[in-house]
Design an enzyme around this catalytic site. Structure first.
Site, PDB file in Angstrom:
ATOM      1  N   ALA A  10       0.830  -1.210   0.000  1.00  0.00           N
ATOM      2  CA  ALA A  10       0.000   0.000   0.000  1.00  0.00           C
ATOM      3  C   ALA A  10       0.857   1.249   0.000  1.00  0.00           C
ATOM      4  O   ALA A  10       0.700   2.151   0.823  1.00  0.00           O
ATOM      5  CB  ALA A  10      -0.950  -0.024   1.195  1.00  0.00           C
TER       6      ALA A  10
ATOM      7  N   LYS B 239       6.295  -1.122 -21.949  1.00  0.00           N
ATOM      8  CA  LYS B 239       6.636  -0.242 -20.828  1.00  0.00           C
ATOM      9  C   LYS B 239       7.994  -0.643 -20.243  1.00  0.00           C
ATOM     10  O   LYS B 239       8.772   0.221 -19.819  1.00  0.00           O
ATOM     11  CB  LYS B 239       5.542  -0.321 -19.756  1.00  0.00           C
TER      12      LYS B 239
ATOM     13  N   ASN C 274      11.413   1.619 -19.262  1.00  0.00           N
ATOM     14  CA  ASN C 274      12.148   1.547 -17.995  1.00  0.00           C
ATOM     15  C   ASN C 274      13.524   0.911 -18.185  1.00  0.00           C
ATOM     16  O   ASN C 274      14.479   1.291 -17.500  1.00  0.00           O
ATOM     17  CB  ASN C 274      11.344   0.734 -16.973  1.00  0.00           C
TER      18      ASN C 274
ATOM     19  N   ASN D 255      15.768   4.195 -17.269  1.00  0.00           N
ATOM     20  CA  ASN D 255      16.080   4.033 -15.845  1.00  0.00           C
ATOM     21  C   ASN D 255      17.560   3.755 -15.626  1.00  0.00           C
ATOM     22  O   ASN D 255      18.252   4.495 -14.932  1.00  0.00           O
ATOM     23  CB  ASN D 255      15.243   2.879 -15.259  1.00  0.00           C
TER      24      ASN D 255
END
Lengths: 313, 313
Positions: A8, A188, A192, A196
């Site tokens: 979370a 995607k 990255n 990245n």
């Protein structure tokens, strides 16, 4: 729907809040003690497009999950890549043969981890274009719009996947059922897997990287390695389109002046990176399929070297 | 012997002084105006193992070389790799069919440049373990001992090569005639082709690099690329021995705490590097021989990227 969010953080909190607002029964699971404590005390507080929203959601640490927790219909995986295995090992007590898992992590190879704990028939994969920021324990900032694309990985999962799309629709998450979400995931991952690692190793932002004469060759070679491995998984990347998509990110009027998340994790905050789940995953898969991925191998090792040098944790 | 030193930086100045002391007729050629001016005014001044030595040697810029300069028997090439071509283009007027050239530059592929200006029969190649430091215009620091290994690249050059060994012997340069100097050149290139680029890109010293868990794999892969290309030139590198040799440099009680010369050039002084003559040369040769050298290709491009980002000149 009874939904647990495993992980979370910023994005997990966004989904938790929006699905809660959409009338679902949402439980959060996270491993950060201060975050748990803050949410238990004050609820999960969001700056939701400028308006304060407080969602009183139950939150547990992975270790607190046992057979007495209520079973859920869906677990949405949104941990850091390197925490996925430990999370699902810990929350095994809540997984029955009826439990579906939707994996929304960036990167590649997460199904291999999830299949250790969840039957393939019950795994959904997806990709999200929503953004979210964690401002501190129990506090997130949720701005702008986004969407979610998702798909079952086994044909038998389609019925449930469509139910999830329905639930997400009611929660305003702009979902779509995709018949080829794994293409989007690989596409995607190419973004990255170039920006990245390269911006992190070269210590520059996206626009600065894009302006380098060597950027084209480096990016195209990395994309070609991703494509060669993806092809072994029956995903046929349009390399020219992916390259054009990456070049668009160089625009200083768009996200060009940003430093990629890996740069922020490692260079700014000295945290371990997700490189093993991007270029490292392509390298591992390449070894499995006997496909050479030397640029991914070298970039993965350089980033690990930098992690060591900076004492990343 | 009449000798010209093409590139009178630190190492060129050492050879110029020692050969002058050994009774030879030495001329310096260099492109740095302040250096030329200082040497013309005060001579070339050396801290020679703690003792000041002043050598009054003629010095010219490459542009000043014309047919009126006396011909020399031997030109010793000691420019920066990227300046070799321009130097020999400029000094062509002093090269006759009797002029020999001894190339002592680090790195690979310099013969290809020299052969544009000098017949193969007149080219000697060598490697030096002497050290030297440039302290400022006209001033060098020459400490410790070293040696020089040299060889003709064409059989017909052997007689002159042995004369050079004799001249160097009298000048105290500890020369040896080698029947396989190209092996030594490739072996040294492996050291430079691993530590230079990797320490530069990872921003660390040699000992820090050696302590990284990824160092073994990165170094061994790069050595394997050098070896595969060297084999095409009939040089059979002992990869295990070269790896052990590199590992020895990690010792903090030896040179481990040093930053390689490329690091100093680029990261400290924002100067262009010699990467094109080390990993870049292996990459180019690999393309010529159809041998894959992806780690050399990526490292070369990353260093060029870093040169751009730092505005290196």
């Amino acid at each position: 729907m009874k939904i647990a969010i495993a992980g979370a953080g910023a994005m997990g909190s966004r989904l938790g809040i929006m699905l809660h607002q959409g009338g679902n029964d949402v439980t959060l699971i996270d491993q950060w003690p201060a975050h748990i404590e803050a949410i238990r005390k004050n609820g999960l507080i969001a700056d939701f497009n400028g308006e304060e929203v407080v969602a009183n959601l139950p939150i547990f640490s992975p270790e607190e999950i046992d057979h007495q927790n209520e079973q859920v219909d869906l677990i949405i995986a949104l941990t850091k890549a390197q925490q996925l295995d430990a999370m699902f090992k810990a929350i095994q007590p809540m997984i029955t043969e009826k439990t579906y898992v939707l994996c929304l992590l960036n990167g590649l190879g997460h199904e291999d981890v999830l299949e250790k704990y969840v039957p393939k028939e019950n795994i959904l994969v997806g990709i999200t274009m929503w953004t979210a920021g964690l401002e501190g324990p129990g506090r997130v900032k949720l701005l702008g719009d986004g969407e979610i694309e998702l798909e079952n990985i086994d044909p038998s999962g389609k019925k449930f996947a469509l139910e999830v799309v329905d639930v997400f629709q009611k929660a305003g998450l702009n979902p779509s059922y995709s018949s080829n979400v794994r293409y989007s995931i690989w596409r995607k991952a190419c973004v990255n897997g170039t920006l990245n690692g390269l911006c992190t190793i070269l210590d520059c932002n996206i626009a600065e990287f894009g302006a380098l004469p060597v950027s084209e060759s480096l990016v195209k070679t990395l994309i070609s390695e991703f494509a060669a491995v993806a092809e072994k998984e029956a995903i046929y990347l349009d390399q020219a389109e992916v390259y054009t998509h990456i070049v668009q990110t160089y625009d200083p009027n768009g996200i060009g002046l940003h430093y990629p998340s890996m740069y922020q994790d490692l260079i700014k905050n000295h945290r371990l990176t997700e490189i093993d789940y991007i270029n490292g995953a392509v390298w591992r898969k390449g070894q499995k399929y006997n496909v050479a991925t030397p640029f991914c191998a070298m970039l993965t090792q350089l980033v690990h070297g930098k992690e060591e040098l900076l004492g990343a944790k």
